[in-house]
Write a protein that holds these residues in place. Structure first.
Motif, PDB file in Angstrom:
ATOM      1  N   SER A   1      31.900  31.378  21.936  1.00 21.79           N
ATOM      2  CA  SER A   1      32.307  30.399  22.654  1.00 21.79           C
ATOM      3  C   SER A   1      32.902  29.332  22.084  1.00 21.79           C
ATOM      4  O   SER A   1      32.931  29.415  20.637  1.00 21.79           O
ATOM      5  N   ARG A   2      33.698  28.643  22.332  1.00 19.66           N
ATOM      6  CA  ARG A   2      34.581  27.428  21.857  1.00 19.66           C
ATOM      7  C   ARG A   2      34.286  26.035  22.556  1.00 19.66           C
ATOM      8  O   ARG A   2      34.137  26.027  23.756  1.00 19.66           O
ATOM      9  N   ASP A   3      34.281  25.103  21.806  1.00 25.55           N
ATOM     10  CA  ASP A   3      34.227  23.523  22.351  1.00 25.55           C
ATOM     11  C   ASP A   3      35.540  23.250  21.813  1.00 25.55           C
ATOM     12  O   ASP A   3      35.437  22.366  20.404  1.00 25.55           O
ATOM     13  N   ASN A   4      36.702  23.125  22.258  1.00 29.62           N
ATOM     14  CA  ASN A   4      37.986  22.322  21.860  1.00 29.62           C
ATOM     15  C   ASN A   4      37.903  20.888  21.497  1.00 29.62           C
ATOM     16  O   ASN A   4      38.276  20.327  20.776  1.00 29.62           O
ATOM     17  N   ALA A   5      36.967  20.243  22.026  1.00 25.67           N
ATOM     18  CA  ALA A   5      36.634  18.799  22.099  1.00 25.67           C
ATOM     19  C   ALA A   5      35.983  18.373  20.799  1.00 25.67           C
ATOM     20  O   ALA A   5      36.287  17.518  19.976  1.00 25.67           O
ATOM     21  N   LYS A   6      35.204  19.623  20.295  1.00 25.49           N
ATOM     22  CA  LYS A   6      34.337  19.338  18.962  1.00 25.49           C
ATOM     23  C   LYS A   6      35.079  20.077  18.022  1.00 25.49           C
ATOM     24  O   LYS A   6      34.490  20.276  16.891  1.00 25.49           O
ATOM     25  N   ASN A   7      36.294  20.755  18.267  1.00 29.05           N
ATOM     26  CA  ASN A   7      36.994  21.748  17.101  1.00 29.05           C
ATOM     27  C   ASN A   7      35.774  22.786  16.613  1.00 29.05           C
ATOM     28  O   ASN A   7      35.784  23.056  15.375  1.00 29.05           O
ATOM     29  N   THR A   8      35.183  23.253  17.408  1.00 30.18           N
ATOM     30  CA  THR A   8      33.996  24.172  16.991  1.00 30.18           C
ATOM     31  C   THR A   8      33.890  25.573  17.476  1.00 30.18           C
ATOM     32  O   THR A   8      34.137  25.485  18.876  1.00 30.18           O
ATOM     33  N   VAL A   9      33.613  26.632  17.009  1.00 25.26           N
ATOM     34  CA  VAL A   9      33.552  27.883  17.802  1.00 25.26           C
ATOM     35  C   VAL A   9      32.130  28.263  17.437  1.00 25.26           C
ATOM     36  O   VAL A   9      31.421  27.808  16.182  1.00 25.26           O
ATOM     37  N   TYR A  10      31.150  29.062  18.262  1.00 25.40           N
ATOM     38  CA  TYR A  10      29.884  29.323  18.288  1.00 25.40           C
ATOM     39  C   TYR A  10      29.774  30.950  18.339  1.00 25.40           C
ATOM     40  O   TYR A  10      30.688  31.413  18.997  1.00 25.40           O
ATOM     41  N   LEU A  11      28.781  31.308  17.786  1.00 25.07           N
ATOM     42  CA  LEU A  11      28.334  32.604  17.781  1.00 25.07           C
ATOM     43  C   LEU A  11      26.910  32.817  17.982  1.00 25.07           C
ATOM     44  O   LEU A  11      26.186  32.489  17.440  1.00 25.07           O
ATOM     45  N   GLN A  12      26.530  32.913  19.457  1.00 26.87           N
ATOM     46  CA  GLN A  12      24.974  33.039  19.715  1.00 26.87           C
ATOM     47  C   GLN A  12      24.676  34.596  19.634  1.00 26.87           C
ATOM     48  O   GLN A  12      25.402  35.497  20.223  1.00 26.87           O
ATOM     49  N   MET A  13      23.831  34.510  18.625  1.00 26.58           N
ATOM     50  CA  MET A  13      23.337  36.055  18.320  1.00 26.58           C
ATOM     51  C   MET A  13      21.896  36.566  19.000  1.00 26.58           C
ATOM     52  O   MET A  13      20.787  35.561  18.634  1.00 26.58           O
ATOM     53  N   ASN A  14      21.572  37.168  20.043  1.00 25.70           N
ATOM     54  CA  ASN A  14      20.310  37.439  20.575  1.00 25.70           C
ATOM     55  C   ASN A  14      19.950  38.829  20.212  1.00 25.70           C
ATOM     56  O   ASN A  14      20.962  39.739  19.717  1.00 25.70           O
ATOM     57  N   SER A  15      18.735  39.177  20.631  1.00 27.24           N
ATOM     58  CA  SER A  15      18.179  40.631  20.343  1.00 27.24           C
ATOM     59  C   SER A  15      18.636  41.140  18.877  1.00 27.24           C
ATOM     60  O   SER A  15      19.226  42.241  18.932  1.00 27.24           O
ATOM     61  N   MET A  16      18.471  40.404  17.946  1.00 24.89           N
ATOM     62  CA  MET A  16      19.149  40.787  16.972  1.00 24.89           C
ATOM     63  C   MET A  16      18.341  41.875  15.942  1.00 24.89           C
ATOM     64  O   MET A  16      17.019  42.056  16.307  1.00 24.89           O
ATOM     65  N   LYS A  17      19.075  42.594  15.316  1.00 29.92           N
ATOM     66  CA  LYS A  17      18.623  43.913  14.761  1.00 29.92           C
ATOM     67  C   LYS A  17      18.897  43.763  13.055  1.00 29.92           C
ATOM     68  O   LYS A  17      19.549  43.208  12.679  1.00 29.92           O
ATOM     69  N   PRO A  18      17.975  44.500  12.455  1.00 29.23           N
ATOM     70  CA  PRO A  18      18.207  44.603  10.771  1.00 29.23           C
ATOM     71  C   PRO A  18      19.646  44.864  10.507  1.00 29.23           C
ATOM     72  O   PRO A  18      20.342  44.289   9.629  1.00 29.23           O
ATOM     73  N   GLU A  19      20.270  45.863  11.213  1.00 29.50           N
ATOM     74  CA  GLU A  19      21.703  45.986  10.849  1.00 29.50           C
ATOM     75  C   GLU A  19      22.741  44.892  11.007  1.00 29.50           C
ATOM     76  O   GLU A  19      23.842  45.027  10.777  1.00 29.50           O
ATOM     77  N   ASP A  20      22.073  43.883  11.566  1.00 23.06           N
ATOM     78  CA  ASP A  20      23.115  42.621  11.716  1.00 23.06           C
ATOM     79  C   ASP A  20      23.020  41.902  10.596  1.00 23.06           C
ATOM     80  O   ASP A  20      23.807  41.013  10.272  1.00 23.06           O
ATOM     81  N   THR A  21      22.240  42.100   9.781  1.00 25.09           N
ATOM     82  CA  THR A  21      22.325  41.347   8.365  1.00 25.09           C
ATOM     83  C   THR A  21      23.464  41.546   7.519  1.00 25.09           C
ATOM     84  O   THR A  21      23.960  42.720   7.397  1.00 25.09           O
ATOM     85  N   ALA A  22      23.986  40.383   7.261  1.00 23.11           N
ATOM     86  CA  ALA A  22      25.573  40.288   6.655  1.00 23.11           C
ATOM     87  C   ALA A  22      25.785  38.919   6.464  1.00 23.11           C
ATOM     88  O   ALA A  22      24.803  38.107   6.875  1.00 23.11           O
ATOM     89  N   VAL A  23      26.949  38.868   5.454  1.00 20.71           N
ATOM     90  CA  VAL A  23      27.443  37.504   5.576  1.00 20.71           C
ATOM     91  C   VAL A  23      28.322  37.251   6.755  1.00 20.71           C
ATOM     92  O   VAL A  23      29.086  38.089   6.829  1.00 20.71           O
ATOM     93  N   TYR A  24      28.340  36.470   7.497  1.00 16.07           N
ATOM     94  CA  TYR A  24      29.185  35.929   8.457  1.00 16.07           C
ATOM     95  C   TYR A  24      30.353  35.116   8.280  1.00 16.07           C
ATOM     96  O   TYR A  24      29.868  34.110   7.871  1.00 16.07           O
ATOM     97  N   TYR A  25      31.488  35.351   8.427  1.00 18.58           N
ATOM     98  CA  TYR A  25      32.667  34.439   8.292  1.00 18.58           C
ATOM     99  C   TYR A  25      33.270  34.103   9.693  1.00 18.58           C
ATOM    100  O   TYR A  25      33.557  34.949  10.567  1.00 18.58           O
ATOM    101  N   CYS A  26      33.653  33.016   9.729  1.00 13.52           N
ATOM    102  CA  CYS A  26      34.607  32.629  10.772  1.00 13.52           C
ATOM    103  C   CYS A  26      36.029  32.692  10.297  1.00 13.52           C
ATOM    104  O   CYS A  26      36.181  32.282   8.959  1.00 13.52           O
ATOM    105  N   ALA A  27      36.924  32.818  11.177  1.00 15.19           N
ATOM    106  CA  ALA A  27      38.472  32.972  10.774  1.00 15.19           C
ATOM    107  C   ALA A  27      39.313  32.088  11.855  1.00 15.19           C
ATOM    108  O   ALA A  27      38.917  32.463  12.944  1.00 15.19           O
ATOM    109  N   ALA A  28      40.392  31.950  11.381  1.00 13.56           N
ATOM    110  CA  ALA A  28      41.438  31.338  12.660  1.00 13.56           C
ATOM    111  C   ALA A  28      42.676  32.009  12.401  1.00 13.56           C
ATOM    112  O   ALA A  28      43.217  32.125  11.241  1.00 13.56           O
ATOM    113  N   ASP A  29      43.177  32.336  13.445  1.00 12.30           N
ATOM    114  CA  ASP A  29      44.462  33.077  13.719  1.00 12.30           C
ATOM    115  C   ASP A  29      45.529  32.077  14.449  1.00 12.30           C
ATOM    116  O   ASP A  29      45.473  31.915  15.592  1.00 12.30           O
ATOM    117  N   LYS A  30      46.630  31.734  14.000  1.00 13.19           N
ATOM    118  CA  LYS A  30      47.410  30.605  14.315  1.00 13.19           C
ATOM    119  C   LYS A  30      48.645  31.552  15.240  1.00 13.19           C
ATOM    120  O   LYS A  30      49.441  31.030  15.957  1.00 13.19           O
TER     121      LYS A  30
END
Length: 120
Positions: free
Chosen positions: A67-96
């Motif tokens: 999700s994103r909040d344009n007023a706060k210039n922020t994007v979120y990633l809500q992660m539920n029911s997490m699994k061991p295979e979700d283990t990683a370094v997570y990166y956000c990125a922007a595409d103009k």
């Protein structure tokens, strides 16, 4: 555009985390935003993206929500029911240019990454 990701940490399998990515230096509402992840010894992979629509990797569909909040210039990633295979370094990125949302090479700006570890 500068991106600052936060919210990573250690969580047990089945738990939840919310990642945040704050953007500065650009017009946030005009950017497509994405989350990618990279596990040790593996290539960086697409997780989710949001423009006018949302897109998810099959491996996280139904568990993760971007999700994103344009007023706060922020994007979120809500992660539920997490699994061991979700283990990683997570990166956000922007595409103009709003290209292929799933392709890392289409993104112009990257954050520094935040570690997510899911214990079994």
């Amino acid at each position: 555009v500068q991106l600052q990701a936060s919210g990573g940490g250690l969580v047990q399998a089945g738990g939840s985390l919310r990642l945040s990515c704050a953007a500065s230096g650009g017009t946030f509402s005009r950017l497509e935003m994405g989350w990618f992840r990279q596990a040790p010894g593996k290539e960086r992979e697409f997780v989710a993206a949001i423009s006018w629509n949302t897109y998810y990797a099959d491996s996280v569909k139904g568990r993760f929500t971007i999700s994103r909040d344009n007023a706060k210039n922020t994007v979120y990633l809500q992660m539920n029911s997490m699994k061991p295979e979700d283990t990683a370094v997570y990166y956000c990125a922007a595409d103009k240019t709003w290209g292929d949302s799933r392709r890392a090479g289409n993104y112009d700006y990257w954050g520094q990454g935040t570690q997510v570890t899911v214990s079994s």
